[in-house]
Design an enzyme around this catalytic site. Sequence first.
Site, mmCIF file in Angstrom:
data_model
loop_
_atom_site.group_PDB
_atom_site.id
_atom_site.type_symbol
_atom_site.label_atom_id
_atom_site.label_comp_id
_atom_site.label_asym_id
_atom_site.label_seq_id
_atom_site.Cartn_x
_atom_site.Cartn_y
_atom_site.Cartn_z
ATOM 1 N N LYS A 1 -11.082 -3.358 18.726
ATOM 2 C CA LYS A 1 -9.659 -3.697 18.859
ATOM 3 C C LYS A 1 -9.160 -3.409 20.271
ATOM 4 O O LYS A 1 -7.955 -3.424 20.514
ATOM 5 C CB LYS A 1 -8.841 -2.949 17.808
ATOM 6 C CG LYS A 1 -9.236 -3.323 16.370
ATOM 7 C CD LYS A 1 -8.149 -2.993 15.371
ATOM 8 C CE LYS A 1 -8.603 -3.299 13.954
ATOM 9 N NZ LYS A 1 -7.483 -3.491 13.026
ATOM 10 N N ASP B 1 -4.190 -6.340 5.295
ATOM 11 C CA ASP B 1 -5.176 -7.216 5.944
ATOM 12 C C ASP B 1 -5.122 -8.624 5.365
ATOM 13 O O ASP B 1 -5.568 -9.573 5.982
ATOM 14 C CB ASP B 1 -6.590 -6.635 5.759
ATOM 15 C CG ASP B 1 -6.804 -5.433 6.666
ATOM 16 O OD1 ASP B 1 -6.314 -5.480 7.811
ATOM 17 O OD2 ASP B 1 -7.438 -4.451 6.226
ATOM 18 N N LYS C 1 9.076 -17.519 -9.952
ATOM 19 C CA LYS C 1 8.423 -16.382 -10.601
ATOM 20 C C LYS C 1 7.308 -16.899 -11.523
ATOM 21 O O LYS C 1 7.560 -17.790 -12.365
ATOM 22 C CB LYS C 1 9.464 -15.588 -11.398
ATOM 23 C CG LYS C 1 8.915 -14.342 -11.994
ATOM 24 C CD LYS C 1 10.016 -13.532 -12.662
ATOM 25 C CE LYS C 1 9.373 -12.418 -13.459
ATOM 26 N NZ LYS C 1 10.039 -12.169 -14.714
ATOM 27 N N ASN D 1 0.846 -1.201 0.000
ATOM 28 C CA ASN D 1 0.000 0.000 0.000
ATOM 29 C C ASN D 1 0.875 1.242 0.000
ATOM 30 O O ASN D 1 2.109 1.148 -0.013
ATOM 31 C CB ASN D 1 -0.973 -0.017 1.181
ATOM 32 C CG ASN D 1 -0.234 -0.065 2.499
ATOM 33 O OD1 ASN D 1 0.525 0.836 2.827
ATOM 34 N ND2 ASN D 1 -0.423 -1.150 3.252
HETATM 35 O O1 PMT Z 1 2.915 5.976 6.594
HETATM 36 P P1 PMT Z 1 2.415 7.341 6.159
HETATM 37 O O2 PMT Z 1 2.602 7.571 4.685
HETATM 38 O O3 PMT Z 1 3.007 8.431 6.995
HETATM 39 O O4 PMT Z 1 0.820 7.376 6.388
HETATM 40 C C1 PMT Z 1 0.300 7.344 7.667
HETATM 41 C C2 PMT Z 1 -0.899 6.388 7.760
HETATM 42 C C3 PMT Z 1 -2.044 6.921 6.909
HETATM 43 C C4 PMT Z 1 -0.509 4.978 7.304
HETATM 44 C C5 PMT Z 1 -1.277 6.355 9.292
HETATM 45 O O5 PMT Z 1 -1.631 7.641 9.711
HETATM 46 C C6 PMT Z 1 -2.419 5.387 9.544
HETATM 47 O O6 PMT Z 1 -3.601 5.692 9.409
HETATM 48 N N1 PMT Z 1 -2.080 4.121 9.938
HETATM 49 C C7 PMT Z 1 -3.036 3.002 10.075
HETATM 50 C C8 PMT Z 1 -3.262 2.372 8.723
HETATM 51 C C9 PMT Z 1 -4.222 1.208 8.770
HETATM 52 O O7 PMT Z 1 -3.882 0.146 8.354
HETATM 53 O O8 PMT Z 1 -5.381 1.468 9.365
HETATM 54 P P2 PMT Z 1 -6.584 0.386 9.543
HETATM 55 O O9 PMT Z 1 -7.762 1.237 9.828
HETATM 56 O O10 PMT Z 1 -6.649 -0.531 8.400
HETATM 57 O O11 PMT Z 1 -6.145 -0.466 10.799
HETATM 58 C C10 PMT Z 1 -6.546 -0.134 12.127
HETATM 59 C C11 PMT Z 1 -5.442 -0.415 13.101
HETATM 60 O O12 PMT Z 1 -5.134 -1.799 13.152
HETATM 61 C C12 PMT Z 1 -4.125 0.279 12.788
HETATM 62 O O13 PMT Z 1 -3.584 0.713 14.015
HETATM 63 C C13 PMT Z 1 -3.273 -0.822 12.174
HETATM 64 O O14 PMT Z 1 -1.878 -0.618 12.420
HETATM 65 C C14 PMT Z 1 -3.766 -2.039 12.936
HETATM 66 N N2 PMT Z 1 -3.675 -3.292 12.169
HETATM 67 C C15 PMT Z 1 -4.427 -3.478 11.029
HETATM 68 C C16 PMT Z 1 -4.371 -4.674 10.370
HETATM 69 C C17 PMT Z 1 -3.518 -5.702 10.855
HETATM 70 N N3 PMT Z 1 -3.426 -6.856 10.231
HETATM 71 N N4 PMT Z 1 -2.783 -5.502 11.953
HETATM 72 C C18 PMT Z 1 -2.848 -4.307 12.612
HETATM 73 O O15 PMT Z 1 -2.145 -4.124 13.625
#
Ligand code: PMT
Length: 404
Positions: free
Chosen positions: A345, A282, A292, A214
């Site tokens: 969470k 995810d 490959k 991403n």
């Molecule tokens: O890296 P940058 O370019 O500076 O951008 C910053 C950002 C946009 C990435 C950052 O500010 C941000 O929003 N990070 C969370 C991104 C994310 O995956 O959000 P989510 O809403 O999908 O996940 C929710 C939370 O669960 C997050 O804290 C994530 O780290 C955590 N998570 C999600 C999926 C997973 N498999 N494991 C996790 O720990």
Amino acid sequence: MHKMKNLADKKILFIICGGVAAYKSLELIRLFRKNKASIRTILTSSAKKFVTPLSITSLSQGKVYEDLFNIENELEMDHIALSRWADVIIVAPATANTISKLASGNAEDLASTVILASNKQVYLAPAMNVRMWEHQSTKDNLKTLKNYGYKVIGPTTGDMACGEYGEGKMSEPIEIFNEIQNFVENRKENKKIKALVTAGPTNEYIDPVRFISNKSSGKQGYEIAKSLHKRGFDTTLISGPTNLDIDQEIKLIKVETADEMFKATQKNLPTDIAVFSAAVSDFKIDVKSKDKIKKKERLNIKLERNVDILNYISNHNSMRPKLVIGFAAETKNLESNAMKKLKNKNCDWIVANDVSKENIGFNSDYNEVTIHYNDLKKNKETLSHKKKSEISEEIVDRIVTHMN
Ligand code: PMT
């Protein structure tokens, strides 16, 4: 009355610039010395018109530096070593001229060179005429410096040496002392507190050379790790692939996939604070091809769920960090989705950002976030559009208050 503090193991680097308020810096130095801090001082060339090296050495019992290219000083402690020596740097008075130099990254004299080379907290105590203080260029310069993480104390309002009245007087030495002493004490306490940050994207491999990922650059998470480190926290950064560098004093663990990030996070438990800013994929590829994959008309890839690292850690009964902060990256229904993540969470706080906007979120230098607290009394707070470094400072301000 001023309560004595023991700052015996603290090293303070004073930078005195050329302004009438320079005489107040003598009182500030006296306060730190009375509390047993070690002091070194840099005088800019115009500061010497207001205070003398001799008066400062006598008060501070420490060396006074004046020139950038002084062989004797460079042999004993060069300008880089001087910037590393300090626990904190105080520029008092900070004149409009010095503020402007610092904002543009100037390094023409010892003071500006040491600050530019420093990885420590820099405090500015501005002092200038009210019109200079109100000038847009001074405001812009200070905004830039705040974005870089500098802290500004004052100025206050009152009668000025020039005969005018207004905002621009340097804060009283005791106020500056109290604020810096607080920072130094907190920093000492924070050294005993462990903080873990996840940052950046993860790469989920399809075959040995292709992957799903991403747009995360890691900037937000790296800035949070930097802010935590600056406040003294024992900081570990677990990072997906990024192009960023971080201070060597921060423990950096580089990973690529979500599985690796999960293992690294588990290995670094227990921790007191955990901030999950990584954009963890995810999904991962169900069965990764060993070789490959050859070109064909259509390729079907099956995906399976990755472990949710945040969810796992925040429900980890025996080793749940005292403070768990998640992020929520949303393109719609920002608030309701963030609130769901806060609850599902099991986070203490969730930092929500709208990643549908171009100028914030993924890969931008800026962000705009709302912190939702599970503590209903606090509810939520919005941090308006600003540099990610400043957003991080403000989040970490709240972490410091919470932990103390
Ligand atoms: O890296 P940058 O370019 O500076 O951008 C910053 C950002 C946009 C990435 C950052 O500010 C941000 O929003 N990070 C969370 C991104 C994310 O995956 O959000 P989510 O809403 O999908 O996940 C929710 C939370 O669960 C997050 O804290 C994530 O780290 C955590 N998570 C999600 C999926 C997973 N498999 N494991 C996790 O720990």
